[in-house]
Design a protein around this motif. Structure first.
Motif, short mmCIF file in Angstrom:
data_model
loop_
_atom_site.label_atom_id
_atom_site.label_comp_id
_atom_site.label_asym_id
_atom_site.label_seq_id
_atom_site.Cartn_x
_atom_site.Cartn_y
_atom_site.Cartn_z
N ASP A 1 0.88 -1.17 0.00
CA ASP A 1 0.00 0.00 0.00
C ASP A 1 0.92 1.22 0.00
O ASP A 1 1.51 1.57 1.02
CB ASP A 1 -0.89 -0.03 1.25
N GLY A 2 1.03 1.89 -1.18
CA GLY A 2 2.05 2.93 -1.35
C GLY A 2 1.60 4.35 -1.10
O GLY A 2 2.38 5.27 -1.28
N GLY A 3 0.37 4.58 -0.70
CA GLY A 3 -0.05 5.95 -0.44
C GLY A 3 -0.34 6.72 -1.72
O GLY A 3 -0.37 6.18 -2.83
N SER A 4 -0.55 8.04 -1.57
CA SER A 4 -0.87 8.89 -2.73
C SER A 4 0.15 10.00 -2.91
O SER A 4 -0.11 10.97 -3.61
CB SER A 4 -2.27 9.51 -2.54
N ASP A 5 1.30 9.86 -2.27
CA ASP A 5 2.36 10.87 -2.36
C ASP A 5 3.65 10.19 -2.79
O ASP A 5 4.05 9.19 -2.20
CB ASP A 5 2.54 11.55 -0.99
N LEU A 6 4.30 10.73 -3.82
CA LEU A 6 5.55 10.13 -4.31
C LEU A 6 6.72 10.57 -3.43
O LEU A 6 7.64 11.24 -3.88
CB LEU A 6 5.79 10.51 -5.77
N ASN A 7 6.69 10.14 -2.16
CA ASN A 7 7.80 10.44 -1.27
C ASN A 7 8.89 9.37 -1.42
O ASN A 7 8.77 8.44 -2.22
CB ASN A 7 7.31 10.55 0.18
N ASP A 8 9.96 9.50 -0.63
CA ASP A 8 11.09 8.57 -0.75
C ASP A 8 10.66 7.14 -0.49
O ASP A 8 11.15 6.20 -1.13
CB ASP A 8 12.20 8.96 0.24
N LEU A 9 9.75 6.95 0.45
CA LEU A 9 9.30 5.61 0.81
C LEU A 9 8.53 4.96 -0.34
O LEU A 9 8.79 3.81 -0.73
CB LEU A 9 8.42 5.70 2.06
N THR A 10 7.59 5.72 -0.91
CA THR A 10 6.81 5.19 -2.03
C THR A 10 7.70 4.95 -3.25
O THR A 10 7.56 3.92 -3.95
CB THR A 10 5.67 6.15 -2.39
N LEU A 11 8.62 5.87 -3.53
CA LEU A 11 9.51 5.70 -4.68
C LEU A 11 10.38 4.47 -4.53
O LEU A 11 10.69 3.78 -5.52
CB LEU A 11 10.38 6.95 -4.85
N LYS A 12 10.80 4.17 -3.31
CA LYS A 12 11.60 2.96 -3.09
C LYS A 12 10.77 1.72 -3.38
O LYS A 12 11.28 0.74 -3.96
CB LYS A 12 12.12 2.96 -1.65
N ALA A 13 9.49 1.74 -3.00
CA ALA A 13 8.61 0.61 -3.31
C ALA A 13 8.44 0.46 -4.82
O ALA A 13 8.50 -0.66 -5.36
CB ALA A 13 7.26 0.80 -2.64
N LEU A 14 8.24 1.59 -5.52
CA LEU A 14 8.05 1.54 -6.97
C LEU A 14 9.29 1.00 -7.68
O LEU A 14 9.19 0.31 -8.70
CB LEU A 14 7.72 2.93 -7.50
N GLU A 15 10.45 1.31 -7.13
CA GLU A 15 11.71 0.86 -7.75
C GLU A 15 11.80 -0.65 -7.80
O GLU A 15 12.36 -1.22 -8.74
CB GLU A 15 12.87 1.45 -6.95
N TYR A 16 11.25 -1.34 -6.80
CA TYR A 16 11.33 -2.80 -6.72
C TYR A 16 10.08 -3.49 -7.24
O TYR A 16 9.97 -4.71 -7.19
CB TYR A 16 11.59 -3.24 -5.27
N SER A 17 9.12 -2.72 -7.75
CA SER A 17 7.82 -3.29 -8.12
C SER A 17 7.85 -3.99 -9.48
O SER A 17 8.60 -3.62 -10.38
CB SER A 17 6.75 -2.19 -8.13
N THR A 18 6.97 -4.98 -9.61
CA THR A 18 6.72 -5.63 -10.89
C THR A 18 5.67 -4.85 -11.67
O THR A 18 5.77 -4.67 -12.88
CB THR A 18 6.22 -7.07 -10.68
N VAL A 19 4.66 -4.38 -10.97
CA VAL A 19 3.59 -3.60 -11.58
C VAL A 19 3.14 -2.53 -10.58
O VAL A 19 3.23 -2.72 -9.36
CB VAL A 19 2.40 -4.51 -11.98
#
Length: 724
Positions: free
Chosen positions: A125-143
C-alpha cells in the motif's frame, strides 16, 4: 524458489479506496493462487489504516524493518510480521505519525529484495504521495496499480501522476489503472477514465458501501467478512485475471528504472554525450513547436500557465517516448532533467531558471548559447548548463521583453528590461553581439534591503546611517556615485525609505527598479520608439513632466545624459530632497561627470556656470564602491561646500580607510568620521532638530568643517574649535 513479484498500489489523491484495494487484493490473490502473500503498509500519510482494514497488528512495524541491520531470511523475518489463517502475512506502519515520517527508505529497499525470495507475491500500500518511501517501493515493483474512483478531480490527479511516473522512466506497461467504486449508470465510466488518463483500465472493482462499513466496524477484510458481496466478487475476478493471464510474469520482463538517487553526469563531461543530448532536445523542441501554439497562452493568467505547463509536459513525455533515447537517457534522473530543460526553454527562461531561483546568485551573464557565467557569493563562476542553440537565447530575450512592451530586432539590437521579480535585464543580439545573444541580469534581493542589512553586511556604520537619515529628512539633495555593480540601486532604495510617508515621491527610470516602501509613490518609466521610430519618451521628458505633478521629492534612477540639467534645475528651484545616481569613481570625479552630462543637453552653458549650478543644487555626494573581495562599501560621504574660484569645494564627512587583507582575501579596514560638522546641521538645529554631535566624532574632539579646495586636506590651523 523462484523470485517473487511485487505489486505497489498508489492513488492520485486520497479517498480513492486504495488501501481497501491493496488489503483485499492480497486476500483474493492468496485464495485464488493458493500461495502466501505478504502485505506491507508504506502509506506514511495514513498511519495505521491497514490495521483497521485487516484487523491485524504486526509484531514489529515497517520502521523497525528498515532499521534492521541483520540478514533477512524466513527465520529473521518472522519477528516482524503477523500471519492470518487466509495465508496473508502483514507488516504495518507505525501508528505514530512522527515515526512514520522518519523511516529509512534505503534500508527497506534491501528488505524488499530479500522478501521476494521468501514470498511469491508482495503487495504494498504505497499511499498517494511520491515520497522517498513510495519511490523505493516503486523501484522494486513488478507492476504499479493506480487506483482511481469515478470522480473528475480524482481522474485528473491520476492523469498527472501517470505523466509524472512516465517522466521518471517507468515503462507505460508497468503502470496499470484500476477503477475502484465503479457504479452502473454513473456518467464516469471505465472507458472515460481510460481515455482521459491515456491508459485502458485493467480491472474494475464495484462499489459496496454497506459491506465496506460493516467490515471496518468488525475490523475484518471484506474478502473474509463478505465473500459474496459485489466488491469481493469483482476483487476475485481481478485476481483471477492477473493469475490466468500471467500478467505479473509478463510485466516482470520489463526494463525498470533503478537507483532513484543516481545523478546524471553533466552532458558537458562527455562531448559525444553532450551532442546527443542537445540533438535530442532540438528534435523535441521542433516537434513541440509543430504541435503546440504557445503564443495563444495568456502570460498574465497563472492558472492558464499551470495548465499549459501540464499539457507541454505530457506532450514532451509522449515525444520522448517515440525517440530512441538509449545511451542518452540512462536513468530516471536523465529523463526528469531533459523534460525540465525542454519545458524551461519552451515556457520559461531555459537554463537561467535554476540560477534565478538561487538566492545566492546575484548576477547572470550569458555570452551566446554555450557560455553562461554567474556571480555566486561575490565570485564569478561558469555554469555547466547551456542553451540548446542560439535561437533559444533569442527566444528567452523576446520572452523577457514582450510583457513590458519592449522589442529587440536587427534595427534596434539592444534593450533594457526587467523581470517580474524586479531584476534588471540588458540584452544585445547579433549583428552587434558577435558570439550570439548576450544577456546580463542583475538580481535584487527578494526582501527590500534596509539600513540594518547594510550595516550587517559591513557597507556602513550605524552613525553613518543615522547621519544619512538626518540628511534625507532635512531635504538634502543627494547624488549617489559609484561604478557598475557597486550597489547604487540598493543604496538609493535605502535612502528613499527614509523619506517621510506624508511626502509625494515621483521616480523616473529607464527600467523600473526602485522599490520604495511608501504608499504615495508615482513610478514613471521611459518608453522606446515604435517600429516607425516614433513615440519615444526618454528620461529627460519624464523629469520635465514631474515638475507639473506636484512632487515633494524627485528620484531619477540614473543620470546618463541631458536629463542631468533638468534634474539640477529641479534640485535648485524648490525640490529639495531629490536624489539620483551617477557613474563615477570618487566625489571629485562625480562633479566632473555631472558637468559633462549637463553639456549633453546642448544648452550652451559655460563650464563655470555648470559648476556653479552643481554647487548650488547638490548638497551631498555618497560614493559607493565594490572592492576587490566583492564587498560593497560606502567609501565617502562628502558635503559640497560651494565654489572657491572656479572649483567646487568638497569636504569629506565619513571615509572608509583600507588597512590590508586577511588570509581569506577579505579587505580589512574601518570607517572613520573626519570630525567636521556639515553646514546644514546648524540650519536644522535652528529649526529645532537635535542632532547628536557624537555622530561626527571618532575619538578626537568634534570640529566644524572649513571648506576644502579641490579635495585637498584641510588646514589644521583653520579648524574651528569644539564649541556648540
Amino acid at each position: 524458489m523462484a523470485k517473487g513479484f511485487i505489486i505497489t498500489i498508489i492513488g492520485g489523491k486520497g479517498g480513492q479506496g486504495k488501501s481497501q484495494v491493496a488489503a483485499n487484493l492480497a486476500f483474493a490473490y492468496a485464495q485464488e493462487g493458493r500461495q502466501k502473500v505478504m502485505l506491507l503498509d508504506f502509506d506514511s500519510q495514513a498511519s495505521g489504516d491497514q490495521n483497521f482494514i485487516t484487523g491485524l497488528r504486526s509484531k514489529k512495524n515497517i520502521k523497525d524493518l528498515g532499521e534492521f541491520s541483520g540478514a533477512i531470511d524466513p527465520r529473521t523475518l518472522q519477528q516482524f510480521f503477523v500471519s492470518h489463517p487466509a495465508n496473508v502475512s502483514y507488516i504495518g506502519m507505525p501508528t505514530d505519525p512522527v515515526q512514520s515520517n522518519s523511516i529509512n527508505a534505503e534500508g527497506l529497499g534491501k528488505s524488499l529484495k530479500a522478501i521476494t525470495s521468501i514470498f511469491p507475491l508482495t503487495i504494498i500500500d504505497g499511499g498517494s504521495d511520491l515520497n522517498d518511501l513510495t519511490l523505493k517501493a516503486l523501484e522494486y515493483s513488478t507492476v504499479i496499480f493506480l487506483v482511481v474512483s469515478p470522480d473528475i478531480l480524482a481522474v485528473n490527479q491520476t492523469k498527472r501522476l501517470y505523466t509524472d511516473l512516465v517522466t521518471m522512466m517507468f515503462p507505460k506497461d508497468m503502470l496499470q489503472v484500476v477503477f475502484n467504486m465503479a457504479q452502473k449508470g454513473h456518467p464516469v465510466t471505465a472507458e472515460i477514465v481510460g481515455k482521459t488518463i491515456g491508459k485502458p483500465v485493467i480491472g474494475s472493482i464495484l462499489k459496496d458501501e454497506q459491506s465496506a462499513a460493516a467490515a471496518l466496524n468488525s475490523k475484518k477484510p471484506m474478502m473474509i467478512m463478505a465473500k459474496n458481496s459485489p466488491f469481493s466478487k469483482s476483487m476475485v475476478d481481478f485476481a483471477r485475471k492477473l493469475i490466468n493471464q500471467s500478467i505479473l510474469k509478463k510485466l516482470d520482463k520489463l526494463n525498470k528504472p533503478t537507483d532513484v538517487s543516481s545523478k546524471k553526469a553533466s552532458p558537458g563531461e562527455d562531448k559525444k554525450a553532450a551532442n546527443a543530448w542537445l540533438d535530442l532536445k532540438k528534435r523535441i523542441h521542433k516537434s513541440l513547436v509543430d504541435e503546440m501554439d504557445f503564443k495563444k497562452a495568456d502570460e498574465n493568467d497563472p492558472k492558464a500557465q499551470v495548465i499549459l505547463r501540464e499539457q507541454t509536459k505530457k506532450l514532451v513525455v509522449e515525444l520522448l517516448g517515440k525517440e530512441d533515447t538509449k545511451g542518452t537517457l540512462n536513468s530516471r534522473d536523465d529523463m526528469a532533467q531533459i523534460v525540465k530543460e525542454i519545458i524551461d526553454e519552451a515556457l520559461g527562461l531555459g537554463p537561467l531558471e535554476d540560477l534565478l531561483s538561487d538566492k545566492l546568485c546575484t548576477e547572470i551573464m550569458v555570452v551566446g548559447p554555450t557560455k553562461i557565467f554567474y556571480e555566486h557569493s561575490g565570485k564569478i563562476k561558469k555554469s555547466d548548463v547551456i542553451f540548446t542553440d542560439g535561437r533559444q537565447v533569442i527566444n528567452v530575450i523576446e520572452r523577457i521583453v514582450a510583457p513590458i512592451g519592449r522589442r529587440i530586432d536587427e534595427k534596434t539590437p539592444y534593450v533594457d528590461a526587467r523581470l517580474t521579480d524586479g531584476s534588471r535585464v540588458h540584452a544585445i543580439i547579433p549583428p552587434c553581439a558577435l558570439d550570439g545573444g548576450t544577456i546580463t541580469i542583475r538580481k535584487f534581493p527578494e526582501n527590500r534591503l534596509t539600513y540594518k542589512d547594510l550595516i550587517n553586511f559591513g557597507s556602513l556604520t550605524q552613525n553613518m546611517a543615522d547621519f544619512m537619515r538626518i540628511a534625507v529628512e532635512g531635504h538634502r539633495n543627494i547624488v549617489i556615485s559609484g561604478g557598475t555593480g557597486s550597489g547604487k540601486t540598493s543604496l538609493i532604495n535605502m535612502l528613499g525609505a527614509f523619506i517621510p510617508a506624508n511626502e509625494r515621491i515621483i521616480t523616473c527610470e529607464d527600467s523600473a527598479e526602485l522599490d520604495l516602501p511608501q504608499d504615495h509613490v508615482v513610478r514613471l518609466e521611459s518608453k522606446p520608439p515604435s517600429l516607425e521610430g516614433e513615440g519615444e519618451v526618454d528620461i529627460r521628458c519624464l523629469v520635465k513632466q514631474t515638475l507639473r505633478m506636484r512632487p515633494d521629492r524627485i528620484i531619477v534612477g540614473e543620470c546618463r545624459g541631458g536629463e542631468t540639467l533638468d534634474m539640477l534645475q529641479a534640485m535648485g528651484t524648490g525640490h529639495d530632497g531629490s536624489m539620483t545616481t551617477v557613474h563615477s569613481n570618487n566625489p571629485r570625479e562625480c562633479i566632473g561627470r555631472l558637468e559633462t552630462l549637463v553639456q549633453y543637453a546642448g544648452a550652451g552653458i559655460s563650464a563655470k556656470a555648470i559648476r556653479e549650478m552643481i554647487a548650488a543644487a547638490v548638497h551631498m555626494i555618497i560614493q559607493q564602491s565594490r572592492l576587490d573581495d566583492g564587498s560593497r562599501k560606502i567609501m565617502f560621504i562628502t558635503e559640497i561646500g560651494g565654489m572657491q574660484g572656479d572649483v567646487v569645494t568638497l569636504q569629506d564627512i565619513y571615509t572608509f580607510v583600507q588597512k590590508g587583507m586577511d588570509k581569506q582575501g577579505k579587505i580589512v579596514g574601518e570607517f572613520q568620521a573626519s570630525g567636521f560638522i556639515p553646514k546644514f546641521i546648524e540650519n536644522l538645529e535652528k529649526k529645532g532638530y537635535k542632532v547628536p554631535r557624537g555622530l561626527f566624532a571618532n575619538d578626537a574632539p568634534v570640529k566644524k568643517a572649513p571648506e576644502k579646495k579641490d579635495g585637498a586636506a584641510p588646514d589644521p590651523k583653520k579648524k574651528a574649535g569644539g564649541k556648540k
